[in-house]
Design a protein around this motif. Structure first.
Motif, mmCIF file in Angstrom:
data_model
loop_
_atom_site.group_PDB
_atom_site.id
_atom_site.type_symbol
_atom_site.label_atom_id
_atom_site.label_comp_id
_atom_site.label_asym_id
_atom_site.label_seq_id
_atom_site.Cartn_x
_atom_site.Cartn_y
_atom_site.Cartn_z
ATOM 1 N N GLY A 1 0.775 -1.232 0.000
ATOM 2 C CA GLY A 1 0.000 0.000 0.000
ATOM 3 C C GLY A 1 0.807 1.283 0.000
ATOM 4 N N TYR A 2 2.056 1.223 0.507
ATOM 5 C CA TYR A 2 2.834 2.444 0.655
ATOM 6 C C TYR A 2 4.202 2.372 -0.005
ATOM 7 C CZ TYR A 2 -0.844 3.457 3.977
ATOM 8 O OH TYR A 2 -2.083 3.674 4.551
ATOM 9 N N GLY A 3 4.477 1.276 -0.700
ATOM 10 C CA GLY A 3 5.701 1.165 -1.478
ATOM 11 C C GLY A 3 6.979 1.103 -0.674
ATOM 12 N N GLU A 4 6.899 0.706 0.587
ATOM 13 C CA GLU A 4 8.098 0.608 1.404
ATOM 14 C C GLU A 4 8.914 -0.617 1.000
ATOM 15 O OE1 GLU A 4 9.163 2.720 3.473
ATOM 16 O OE2 GLU A 4 7.439 3.957 4.054
ATOM 17 N N PRO A 5 10.247 -0.505 0.960
ATOM 18 C CA PRO A 5 11.072 -1.691 0.706
ATOM 19 C C PRO A 5 10.886 -2.712 1.817
ATOM 20 C CG PRO A 5 12.430 0.175 1.393
ATOM 21 C CD PRO A 5 11.057 0.712 1.158
ATOM 22 N N PHE A 6 11.229 -3.954 1.534
ATOM 23 C CA PHE A 6 10.935 -5.034 2.477
ATOM 24 C C PHE A 6 11.540 -4.787 3.857
ATOM 25 C CE2 PHE A 6 12.280 -9.043 4.514
ATOM 26 C CZ PHE A 6 11.029 -9.584 4.768
ATOM 27 N N GLY A 7 12.794 -4.372 3.909
ATOM 28 C CA GLY A 7 13.450 -4.167 5.197
ATOM 29 C C GLY A 7 12.759 -3.109 6.042
ATOM 30 N N GLU A 8 12.432 -1.959 5.419
ATOM 31 C CA GLU A 8 11.762 -0.891 6.145
ATOM 32 C C GLU A 8 10.352 -1.308 6.553
ATOM 33 O OE1 GLU A 8 11.212 2.901 7.891
ATOM 34 O OE2 GLU A 8 12.993 1.769 7.265
ATOM 35 N N ALA A 9 9.642 -2.000 5.642
ATOM 36 C CA ALA A 9 8.286 -2.453 5.946
ATOM 37 C C ALA A 9 8.289 -3.447 7.098
ATOM 38 C CB ALA A 9 7.653 -3.082 4.709
ATOM 39 N N LEU A 10 9.281 -4.350 7.095
ATOM 40 C CA LEU A 10 9.377 -5.340 8.175
ATOM 41 C C LEU A 10 9.669 -4.661 9.501
ATOM 42 C CD1 LEU A 10 9.470 -8.287 9.108
ATOM 43 C CD2 LEU A 10 11.915 -8.315 8.507
ATOM 44 N N TYR A 11 10.538 -3.674 9.481
ATOM 45 C CA TYR A 11 10.868 -2.950 10.721
ATOM 46 C C TYR A 11 9.646 -2.218 11.256
ATOM 47 C CZ TYR A 11 12.903 0.545 13.822
ATOM 48 O OH TYR A 11 13.182 1.342 14.902
ATOM 49 N N LEU A 12 8.932 -1.501 10.375
ATOM 50 C CA LEU A 12 7.730 -0.784 10.804
ATOM 51 C C LEU A 12 6.671 -1.761 11.320
ATOM 52 C CD1 LEU A 12 7.371 1.843 7.918
ATOM 53 C CD2 LEU A 12 8.046 2.286 10.294
ATOM 54 N N GLY A 13 6.504 -2.875 10.598
ATOM 55 C CA GLY A 13 5.510 -3.866 11.012
ATOM 56 C C GLY A 13 5.837 -4.480 12.353
ATOM 57 N N ALA A 14 7.119 -4.860 12.570
ATOM 58 C CA ALA A 14 7.512 -5.506 13.818
ATOM 59 C C ALA A 14 7.413 -4.538 14.996
ATOM 60 C CB ALA A 14 8.934 -6.053 13.700
ATOM 61 N N PHE A 15 7.884 -3.305 14.807
ATOM 62 C CA PHE A 15 7.853 -2.332 15.899
ATOM 63 C C PHE A 15 6.419 -2.076 16.352
ATOM 64 C CE2 PHE A 15 7.608 1.797 17.866
ATOM 65 C CZ PHE A 15 8.772 1.908 18.599
ATOM 66 N N HIS A 16 5.521 -1.839 15.407
ATOM 67 C CA HIS A 16 4.145 -1.509 15.782
ATOM 68 C C HIS A 16 3.361 -2.743 16.241
ATOM 69 C CE1 HIS A 16 5.313 2.065 13.422
ATOM 70 N NE2 HIS A 16 4.555 2.683 14.306
ATOM 71 N N ALA A 17 3.753 -3.935 15.782
ATOM 72 C CA ALA A 17 3.127 -5.154 16.291
ATOM 73 C C ALA A 17 3.484 -5.364 17.755
ATOM 74 C CB ALA A 17 3.566 -6.356 15.457
ATOM 75 N N ILE A 18 4.769 -5.171 18.090
ATOM 76 C CA ILE A 18 5.203 -5.286 19.486
ATOM 77 C C ILE A 18 4.505 -4.241 20.342
ATOM 78 C CG2 ILE A 18 7.179 -5.009 21.039
ATOM 79 C CD1 ILE A 18 8.938 -6.157 18.805
ATOM 80 N N SER A 19 4.454 -3.012 19.838
ATOM 81 C CA SER A 19 3.820 -1.925 20.578
ATOM 82 C C SER A 19 2.326 -2.170 20.772
ATOM 83 C CB SER A 19 4.048 -0.597 19.847
ATOM 84 O OG SER A 19 3.531 0.488 20.573
ATOM 85 N N ALA A 20 1.666 -2.713 19.740
ATOM 86 C CA ALA A 20 0.216 -2.937 19.815
ATOM 87 C C ALA A 20 -0.126 -4.109 20.720
ATOM 88 C CB ALA A 20 -0.350 -3.172 18.418
ATOM 89 N N PHE A 21 0.527 -5.252 20.533
ATOM 90 C CA PHE A 21 0.184 -6.439 21.323
ATOM 91 C C PHE A 21 0.439 -6.201 22.806
ATOM 92 C CE2 PHE A 21 0.749 -10.574 23.242
ATOM 93 C CZ PHE A 21 -0.303 -11.291 22.714
ATOM 94 N N ASN A 22 1.491 -5.427 23.108
ATOM 95 C CA ASN A 22 1.805 -5.135 24.505
ATOM 96 C C ASN A 22 1.085 -3.896 25.025
ATOM 97 O OD1 ASN A 22 4.021 -7.158 25.345
ATOM 98 N ND2 ASN A 22 4.731 -6.429 23.368
ATOM 99 N N ASN A 23 0.161 -3.366 24.220
ATOM 100 C CA ASN A 23 -0.652 -2.218 24.633
ATOM 101 C C ASN A 23 0.220 -1.018 25.013
ATOM 102 O OD1 ASN A 23 -3.880 -3.191 25.848
ATOM 103 N ND2 ASN A 23 -2.592 -4.315 24.435
ATOM 104 N N ALA A 24 1.282 -0.777 24.240
ATOM 105 C CA ALA A 24 2.228 0.287 24.579
ATOM 106 C C ALA A 24 1.878 1.616 23.928
ATOM 107 C CB ALA A 24 3.644 -0.122 24.186
ATOM 108 N N GLY A 25 1.452 1.623 22.665
ATOM 109 C CA GLY A 25 1.038 2.870 22.033
ATOM 110 C C GLY A 25 2.143 3.692 21.410
ATOM 111 N N PHE A 26 3.390 3.207 21.422
ATOM 112 C CA PHE A 26 4.468 3.912 20.741
ATOM 113 C C PHE A 26 4.310 3.765 19.233
ATOM 114 C CE2 PHE A 26 6.429 3.558 24.882
ATOM 115 C CZ PHE A 26 7.249 4.680 24.965
ATOM 116 N N ALA A 27 4.493 4.860 18.504
ATOM 117 C CA ALA A 27 4.403 4.847 17.046
ATOM 118 C C ALA A 27 5.580 5.615 16.466
ATOM 119 C CB ALA A 27 3.085 5.450 16.567
ATOM 120 N N LEU A 28 5.918 5.317 15.218
ATOM 121 C CA LEU A 28 7.073 5.926 14.572
ATOM 122 C C LEU A 28 6.689 7.044 13.619
ATOM 123 C CD1 LEU A 28 9.260 2.738 13.918
ATOM 124 C CD2 LEU A 28 9.401 4.396 15.791
ATOM 125 N N TRP A 29 5.573 7.707 13.911
ATOM 126 C CA TRP A 29 5.172 8.893 13.159
ATOM 127 C C TRP A 29 4.836 9.996 14.155
ATOM 128 C CZ3 TRP A 29 3.452 3.991 11.818
ATOM 129 C CH2 TRP A 29 3.912 3.510 10.582
#
Length: 452
Positions: free
Chosen positions: A158-186
């Motif tokens: 959807g946003y044309g991110e390269p695999f490495g960047e997309a994986l990093y964004l996905g993993a960071f926000h998945a960890i933040s979401a599942f642990n109910n942390a709320g940290f975001a990279l925007w």
């Protein structure tokens, strides 16, 4: 191993759970503060300072999400990885300790709690403890992995991110979401994705699952087709969670539908999704797709209540917990009906549990009230914004109207302490009260006191 063996060792070791939990969390926060204070942790190459580093580390370990600097622009890749690691350690630590306390209490109080080990005796062996820890870790990692895959695919497609960047964004926000942390990279959290269901719904789902608690999720996985066999914990957690999310969604739809600064510009579908997202996040999620400071006062009040209640017991969520809130509702209902016993379904609620629910709630109310007063003295902001920030810190939620960023270092330290106490408080207080339960061998004469 019988009760006199490993079970006795555990009881001796966890006789004062406040000391154990506070020491462990304090040590991790101290380590995180040191790492985030390093020059390499910031994008400028300069140290973030002691207060900023400690506040961020506390917020991450306590899976809160309140920040004093913008996560996306202030911290370097090293700093972001440290934050993600602290969130993971804090989330797993909370779930593991809470679940182990539940196991311990099931043996101490004679309750056959339907959790991971499904023990049929009053003993607690070392293999049971290992099994609980293993299952909690696997459950958390599986939930984060599924969310990571979905988010990574969306960022790539959807946003044309390269695999490495997309994986990093996905993993960071998945960890933040599942642990109910709320940290975001925007800088605006998730406001840029308010209309993107492939971002909002997976994150909201991870928040809900992580906020249900391991014992409840495990029981649902085993017997989701037979609700009549669910324990009181699962019935209350699931039932109250559904009601709160549904009511929250309807309230936000009604109060923010025409608000030009929040949901007004969205189409009908976007308004529904934004309202649902806003109703889920007060469970302790901490993400936002609309400007929290622009909410109507009525919506902010509803968020106050939802944040204070929080999520499920033995979960990564904060607050007094939906179980406590649900049990209070049953206690009030029984009192209004003039019944001398509190029943939940086909089970009777012990008087000790009733007292614990009332105690945790009143202590939490007092803590929020005192903290709100202190923030009013330290800051120039209005009561509604200060109360919102105090509840958000106590419930380890992370939603903010901007007070945290704009307040003084004294306010930062107060919020830091509130996050720490709010994170370990309900868990350790509930466990300590249960562990201290003992039978009195005599009764004093009864005297009626006028109430009300």
């Amino acid at each position: 191993m019988k009760r006199g063996g490993w079970g006795s060792v555990l009881l001796d070791r966890f006789h004062h759970p406040t000391q154990v939990v506070a020491t462990g969390f304090g040590a991790v926060i101290l380590l995180g503060s040191v790492l985030l204070a390093l020059p390499m942790a910031t994008t400028t190459g300069e140290s973030a300072g002691l207060v900023t580093a400690m506040f961020t580390a506390t917020s991450a370990v306590c899976v809160t999400g309140l920040v004093v600097v913008d996560t996306a622009t202030h911290w370097s890749l090293f700093g972001e990885v440290v934050i993600a690691g602290l969130i993971q350690v804090g989330g797993l630590g909370i779930m593991t300790l809470a679940t182990l306390f539940t196991v311990l209490l099931s043996g101490r109080l004679g309750l056959r709690a339907k959790i991971a080990l499904q023990t049929e005796t009053k003993s607690l062996s070392i293999s049971d403890v290992r099994r609980v820890v293993r299952n909690v870790v696997l459950f958390a990692l599986a939930g984060e992995a599924i969310t990571t895959v979905i988010l990574t695919a969306r960022f790539m497609i959807g946003y044309g991110e390269p695999f490495g960047e997309a994986l990093y964004l996905g993993a960071f926000h998945a960890i933040s979401a599942f642990n109910n942390a709320g940290f975001a990279l925007w800088p605006d959290n998730l406001m840029g994705f308010v209309n993107d269901a492939w971002i909002c719904l997976p994150i909201a789902t991870a928040v809900v699952v992580g906020g249900l608690g391991f014992p409840v999720v495990f029981e649902l996985a085993r017997s989701w087709r037979t609700p009549r066999r669910w324990s009181v914990l699962t019935r209350v957690t699931v039932g109250v969670s559904i009601i709160l999310i549904a009511v929250g969604t309807l309230v936000f739809l009604a109060t923010e539908w025409h608000n030009p600064r929040t949901m007004g510009p969205l189409d009908d579908g976007g308004k529904v999704m934004a309202s649902f997202f806003a109703a889920v996040m007060p469970r302790s999620g901490g993400f936002n797709t609309v400007d929290i400071a622009a909410l109507n006062p009525s919506s902010m009040l509803v968020m106050d209540v939802l944040m204070f209640i929080g999520g499920g017991s033995a979960s990564t969520a904060g607050g007094i917990k939906v179980t406590t809130f649900g049990l209070l509702a049953f206690i009030i209902w029984a009192e209004l009906r003039g019944e001398n016993r509190v029943n939940v379904g086909h089970r009777r609620l012990p008087e000790a549990t009733q007292r614990q629910a009332v105690t945790i709630t009143l202590v939490s109310v007092g803590l929020v009230a005192v903290s709100t007063y202190a923030l009013l003295v330290l800051t120039p902001y209005s009561l509604d914004r200060v109360l919102f920030e105090a509840i958000s810190a106590f419930s380890t939620n992370g939603l903010s109207t901007g007070v945290t960023v704009e307040t003084s270092p004294a306010g930062h330290i107060l919020l830091l302490m509130l996050m720490f106490v709010g994170r370990i408080g309900p868990l350790t207080l509930g466990s300590a009260l249960a562990l201290k339960e003992r039978t009195r061998r005599y009764e004093l004469p009864e005297e009626r006191v006028i109430v009300g």
